[in-house]
Scaffold this motif. Structure first.
Motif, PDB file in Angstrom:
ATOM      1  N   THR A  85      69.689   1.864   1.139  1.00 21.07           N
ATOM      2  CA  THR A  85      70.390   3.087   1.209  1.00 21.07           C
ATOM      3  C   THR A  85      69.602   4.205   1.302  1.00 21.07           C
ATOM      4  OG1 THR A  85      71.818   2.157  -1.012  1.00 21.07           O
ATOM      5  CG2 THR A  85      71.454   4.401  -0.804  1.00 21.07           C
ATOM      6  N   ASP A  86      68.205   4.304   0.945  1.00 20.37           N
ATOM      7  CA  ASP A  86      67.439   5.500   1.273  1.00 20.37           C
ATOM      8  C   ASP A  86      67.397   5.753   2.953  1.00 20.37           C
ATOM      9  OD1 ASP A  86      67.156   5.853  -1.169  1.00 20.37           O
ATOM     10  OD2 ASP A  86      64.989   4.857  -1.265  1.00 20.37           O
ATOM     11  N   SER A  87      67.359   4.419   3.583  1.00 21.42           N
ATOM     12  CA  SER A  87      67.197   4.628   5.050  1.00 21.42           C
ATOM     13  C   SER A  87      68.739   5.205   5.640  1.00 21.42           C
ATOM     14  CB  SER A  87      66.821   3.300   5.701  1.00 21.42           C
ATOM     15  OG  SER A  87      67.801   2.386   5.570  1.00 21.42           O
ATOM     16  N   LEU A  88      69.782   4.789   5.232  1.00 19.82           N
ATOM     17  CA  LEU A  88      71.041   5.467   5.439  1.00 19.82           C
ATOM     18  C   LEU A  88      71.194   6.850   5.197  1.00 19.82           C
ATOM     19  CD1 LEU A  88      73.289   2.396   4.497  1.00 19.82           C
ATOM     20  CD2 LEU A  88      72.909   3.055   6.833  1.00 19.82           C
ATOM     21  N   LEU A  89      70.728   7.244   4.016  1.00 19.20           N
ATOM     22  CA  LEU A  89      70.768   8.495   3.842  1.00 19.20           C
ATOM     23  C   LEU A  89      69.934   9.499   4.522  1.00 19.20           C
ATOM     24  CD1 LEU A  89      70.651   8.469  -0.098  1.00 19.20           C
ATOM     25  CD2 LEU A  89      72.498   9.020   1.248  1.00 19.20           C
ATOM     26  N   ARG A  90      68.722   8.889   5.134  1.00 12.33           N
ATOM     27  CA  ARG A  90      68.015   9.645   5.901  1.00 12.33           C
ATOM     28  C   ARG A  90      68.603   9.768   7.324  1.00 12.33           C
ATOM     29  NH1 ARG A  90      63.631   6.863   3.361  1.00 12.33           N
ATOM     30  NH2 ARG A  90      63.691   5.288   4.884  1.00 12.33           N
ATOM     31  N   VAL A  91      69.278   8.707   7.790  1.00 11.96           N
ATOM     32  CA  VAL A  91      69.945   8.968   9.046  1.00 11.96           C
ATOM     33  C   VAL A  91      71.165   9.845   8.942  1.00 11.96           C
ATOM     34  CG1 VAL A  91      71.736   7.784  10.485  1.00 11.96           C
ATOM     35  CG2 VAL A  91      69.663   6.411   9.814  1.00 11.96           C
ATOM     36  N   LEU A  92      71.889   9.994   7.788  1.00 11.35           N
ATOM     37  CA  LEU A  92      72.998  11.003   7.443  1.00 11.35           C
ATOM     38  C   LEU A  92      72.088  12.244   7.417  1.00 11.35           C
ATOM     39  CD1 LEU A  92      75.876  11.659   6.750  1.00 11.35           C
ATOM     40  CD2 LEU A  92      75.408  11.094   4.379  1.00 11.35           C
ATOM     41  N   ASP A  93      71.147  12.511   6.759  1.00  7.36           N
ATOM     42  CA  ASP A  93      70.272  13.822   6.856  1.00  7.36           C
ATOM     43  C   ASP A  93      70.068  14.250   8.215  1.00  7.36           C
ATOM     44  OD1 ASP A  93      70.541  14.115   4.044  1.00  7.36           O
ATOM     45  OD2 ASP A  93      68.609  13.383   3.719  1.00  7.36           O
ATOM     46  N   THR A  94      69.476  13.447   9.078  1.00 10.21           N
ATOM     47  CA  THR A  94      69.464  13.846  10.536  1.00 10.21           C
ATOM     48  C   THR A  94      70.663  14.304  11.321  1.00 10.21           C
ATOM     49  OG1 THR A  94      67.414  12.174  10.345  1.00 10.21           O
ATOM     50  CG2 THR A  94      68.448  12.958  12.742  1.00 10.21           C
ATOM     51  N   VAL A  95      71.806  13.493  11.055  1.00  2.60           N
ATOM     52  CA  VAL A  95      73.205  13.921  11.693  1.00  2.60           C
ATOM     53  C   VAL A  95      73.481  15.200  11.176  1.00  2.60           C
ATOM     54  CG1 VAL A  95      75.359  13.406  11.659  1.00  2.60           C
ATOM     55  CG2 VAL A  95      73.776  11.606  11.854  1.00  2.60           C
ATOM     56  N   ILE A  96      73.401  15.541   9.913  1.00  2.00           N
ATOM     57  CA  ILE A  96      73.567  16.812   9.466  1.00  2.00           C
ATOM     58  C   ILE A  96      72.814  17.918  10.071  1.00  2.00           C
ATOM     59  CG2 ILE A  96      73.630  18.425   7.314  1.00  2.00           C
ATOM     60  CD1 ILE A  96      74.375  15.850   5.681  1.00  2.00           C
ATOM     61  N   ILE A  97      71.525  17.800  10.074  1.00  2.00           N
ATOM     62  CA  ILE A  97      70.640  18.620  10.818  1.00  2.00           C
ATOM     63  C   ILE A  97      71.042  19.245  12.135  1.00  2.00           C
ATOM     64  CG2 ILE A  97      68.133  19.087  11.710  1.00  2.00           C
ATOM     65  CD1 ILE A  97      67.247  17.122   9.233  1.00  2.00           C
TER      66      ILE A  97
END
Length: 207
Positions: free
Chosen positions: A1-13
């Motif tokens: 879950t943490d790695s998926l959230l990091r991917v999502l954060d990158t997309v938002i950036i």
């Protein structure tokens, strides 16, 4: 879950980058609109612009729907008039103007509708009444709106081909309302895997 959230954060950036790419595609369609004098081509481009803007910028979607309606009257094509009025109802529903959305839909049933347009009409009516059911605070009105939602959902299913994406989405919606969540997932997960990655339809099924 943490790695998926990091991917999502990158997309938002990188949101601005994606927005610029979308604006570039919209600019090309707008240029195409200005470069043609064919009413048929203008209607096709206006439809694409409306569909692109609807989940993105409702103000622009509304303006393109109005231009579609004006062009449809100019072309004297009742089916195009009906389509543009359903388009307008869709924008009005998204912006919370349910009364005005229903007023736009009301005259559509008196126009000649193909099965495709009739399905679109049923879909929009189901969406409006579903939203009204979600946001009313009165239990009696909620039951009334839910009954109308169920009726229009059933009407959509009578016009969709069994096994089609539309049928799966509507049936999945029906199962979710009935709280048959496991059955809805078993229907929608295989469908999700067959849809083009990143497409709007994939987003709808994911939701």
């Amino acid at each position: 879950t943490d790695s998926l959230l990091r991917v999502l954060d990158t997309v938002i950036i990188h949101r601005t980058h994606y927005q610029q790419k979308k604006e570039a595609r919209l600019a090309i369609m707008q240029q195409q609109m200005h470069s043609t004098t064919s009413a048929i081509e203008q209607d096709q481009i206006l439809t694409r612009l409306f569909e692109a803007y609807l989940p993105y910028n409702t103000d622009s979607a509304y303006q393109y729907a109005i231009r579609k309606e004006q062009l449809a009257h100019k072309m004297n094509q009742p089916d195009k008039v009906a389509e543009s009025q359903i388009n307008l109802a869709a924008v009005l529903c998204i912006t919370g103007n349910y009364k005005e959305a229903l007023e736009k839909l009301q005259p559509v049933r008196s126009l000649p509708l193909t099965d495709t347009l009739l399905q679109y009409y049923y879909h929009q009516a189901r969406t409006i009444y579903g939203a009204m059911a979600d946001y009313t605070s009165l239990p009696e009105m909620r039951r009334h709106y839910m009954q109308l939602t169920d009726c229009y959902r059933d009407s959509i299913l009578t016009l969709t081909n069994a096994g089609s994406l539309d049928a799966a989405i509507v049936k999945g919606d029906q199962l979710i309302v009935q709280r048959k969540y496991a059955e809805a997932l078993s229907l929608l997960k295989p469908v999700f895997d067959t849809i083009a990655l990143g497409s709007h339809n994939q987003a709808i099924v994911a939701y």
